[in-house]
Write an enzyme that holds these catalytic residues in place. Structure first.
Site, PDB file in Angstrom:
ATOM      1  N   CYS A   1     -27.811 -16.235  -9.886  1.00 43.38           N
ATOM      2  CA  CYS A   1     -28.431 -16.882  -8.718  1.00 43.38           C
ATOM      3  C   CYS A   1     -29.276 -15.922  -7.870  1.00 43.38           C
ATOM      4  CB  CYS A   1     -27.355 -17.545  -7.854  1.00 43.38           C
ATOM      5  SG  CYS A   1     -26.384 -16.371  -6.892  1.00 43.38           S
TER       6      CYS A   1
ATOM      7  N   GLN B   1       0.547  -6.311  -3.598  1.00 44.68           N
ATOM      8  CA  GLN B   1      -0.590  -6.553  -2.706  1.00 44.68           C
ATOM      9  C   GLN B   1      -1.675  -5.519  -2.984  1.00 44.68           C
ATOM     10  OE1 GLN B   1       1.008  -7.441   1.566  1.00 44.68           O
ATOM     11  NE2 GLN B   1       2.601  -6.380   0.457  1.00 44.68           N
TER      12      GLN B   1
ATOM     13  N   ASN C   1      11.181   1.572   2.321  1.00 46.44           N
ATOM     14  CA  ASN C   1       9.951   1.930   3.020  1.00 46.44           C
ATOM     15  C   ASN C   1      10.127   3.267   3.731  1.00 46.44           C
ATOM     16  OD1 ASN C   1       7.374   0.311   3.455  1.00 46.44           O
ATOM     17  ND2 ASN C   1       7.686   1.152   5.489  1.00 46.44           N
TER      18      ASN C   1
ATOM     19  N   CYS D   1     -20.142 -12.466  -8.083  1.00 43.64           N
ATOM     20  CA  CYS D   1     -21.128 -12.839  -7.077  1.00 43.64           C
ATOM     21  C   CYS D   1     -20.412 -13.685  -6.016  1.00 43.64           C
ATOM     22  CB  CYS D   1     -22.241 -13.643  -7.744  1.00 43.64           C
ATOM     23  SG  CYS D   1     -23.334 -14.445  -6.556  1.00 43.64           S
TER      24      CYS D   1
ATOM     25  N   HIS E   1      -3.473  -9.789  -4.234  1.00 47.19           N
ATOM     26  CA  HIS E   1      -4.713  -9.588  -3.474  1.00 47.19           C
ATOM     27  C   HIS E   1      -5.885  -9.213  -4.379  1.00 47.19           C
ATOM     28  CE1 HIS E   1      -2.350  -8.955   0.547  1.00 47.19           C
ATOM     29  NE2 HIS E   1      -2.375 -10.211   0.148  1.00 47.19           N
TER      30      HIS E   1
ATOM     31  N   SER F   1       4.240  -3.160   5.038  1.00 44.78           N
ATOM     32  CA  SER F   1       4.627  -3.423   6.423  1.00 44.78           C
ATOM     33  C   SER F   1       4.955  -4.904   6.622  1.00 44.78           C
ATOM     34  CB  SER F   1       3.491  -3.016   7.365  1.00 44.78           C
ATOM     35  OG  SER F   1       2.342  -3.792   7.081  1.00 44.78           O
TER      36      SER F   1
ATOM     37  N   ALA G   1       0.807  -1.221   0.000  1.00 45.47           N
ATOM     38  CA  ALA G   1       0.000   0.000   0.000  1.00 45.47           C
ATOM     39  C   ALA G   1       0.847   1.281   0.000  1.00 45.47           C
ATOM     40  CB  ALA G   1      -0.928  -0.017   1.203  1.00 45.47           C
TER      41      ALA G   1
ATOM     42  N   ASP H   1      -5.404  -1.644  -6.480  1.00 45.33           N
ATOM     43  CA  ASP H   1      -5.805  -0.427  -7.181  1.00 45.33           C
ATOM     44  C   ASP H   1      -5.505  -0.401  -8.680  1.00 45.33           C
ATOM     45  OD1 ASP H   1      -2.994   0.142  -7.281  1.00 45.33           O
ATOM     46  OD2 ASP H   1      -3.105   1.136  -5.332  1.00 45.33           O
TER      47      ASP H   1
END
Ligand code: NAD
Ligand code: ZN
Length: 242
Positions: A149, A102, A210, A128, A120, A189, A25, A105
């Site tokens: 469904c 991860q 970082n 669905c 991710h 992290s 992130a 976006d």
């Protein structure tokens, strides 16, 4: 822990024949997308780690829907920053073989990175939750039920806490990390399993870039403390000057 300048990373990138970049992130913060753990305050003071879960989806769909609607709408005005573009040019120049992220976006893809594993998932596609049929963004935003469904549980294709990672993305990322001579970890992290395990699965050198660096990062060969965009710009300057 060894800390030194960006020149060393430029040199390592030049020497490595197989480099993987792993992002989190923190890579997107300078595009205006908040991360989860920095204390900058998040949406309505609700801890995202409690909403981005299967439990929230199944037992508190209203909250889940509001949270992801806010995240999707927040992304409308966000663009990849120079750091994303630099990584895409490194791929073109053969300096980076794979990006594993991860982030959901899609900013690496928008910046032009092609060889990418979205570990991710993506917030830009939908399905669905019950029958897995493909759904549209409009169906999610308008809370229209599933065409197949009739379930009302339409969701983005992101990995929620408690779910397994998309098999293909995980296998590809792991394969590349095992082959890598260099793994550069940016803006994460490393608290979310199983991605947190990836940096230790390479035989190559490891770099951690970082904004905040703690004693937890001693297992890396090399650490750079700074913002993703500024550090990538500095490394790129060195690369272009050589
Ligand atoms: P995290 O919030 O746990 O950690 C982010 C890290 O980035 C922190 O260590 C922080 O110090 C660092 N950071 C903040 N700003 C930075 C900057 N400008 N440059 C460099 N580093 C910076 O995020 P995570 O480790 O990716 O794990 C959180 C989970 O949340 C993941 O599952 C991810 O999918 C999800 N998430 C995704 C997005 C996105 O898609 N952009 C945003 C928030 C959370
Ligand atoms: Zn369905």
């Amino acid at each position: 822990m060894k800390t030194s300048g960006t020149g060393k990373l430029a040199e390592m990138l030049g020497r490595s024949k197989h480099t993987v970049v792993l992002t989190g992130a923190g890579m997107s913060v300078e595009s205006g997308i908040p991360d989860f753990r920095s204390p900058s305050g998040w949406w309505r003071n609700i801890d995202p780690l409690t909403v981005a879960t299967i439990e929230a989806l199944e037992t508190n769909y209203e909250l889940f829907h509001q949270f992801y609607t806010a995240r999707i709408k927040g992304l409308d005005s966000c663009l990849p920053h120079e750091g994303h573009h630099i990584l895409a040019t490194w791929e073109e120049r053969g300096l980076v073989q794979r990006v594993a992220t991860q982030n959901v976006d899609g900013l690496h893809l928008r910046a032009g990175t092609r060889h990418i594993d979205e570990l991710h998932g993506s917030i830009h596609t939908f399905r669905c939750h019950h029958c897995q049929s493909i759904a549209t963004k409009e169906q999610f935003l308008n809370k229209t039920s599933c065409n197949t469904c009739q379930s009302n549980f339409i969701r983005p294709n992101v990995v929620l806490f408690g779910e397994t990672l998309p098999q293909e993305a995980w296998t590809n990322a792991l394969h590349h990390i095992q082959q890598a001579q260099l793994v550069v970890v940016i803006g994460t992290s490393l608290q979310v399993y199983p991605v947190s395990q990836l940096p230790s699965m390479t035989r190559g050198q490891t770099v951690y870039l970082n904004k905040e660096v703690s004693g937890n990062h001693r297992e890396f060969d090399f650490v750079i403390e700074g913002s993703a965009k500024e550090m990538l710009k500095e490394v790129n300057k060195v690369i272009l000057a050589n």
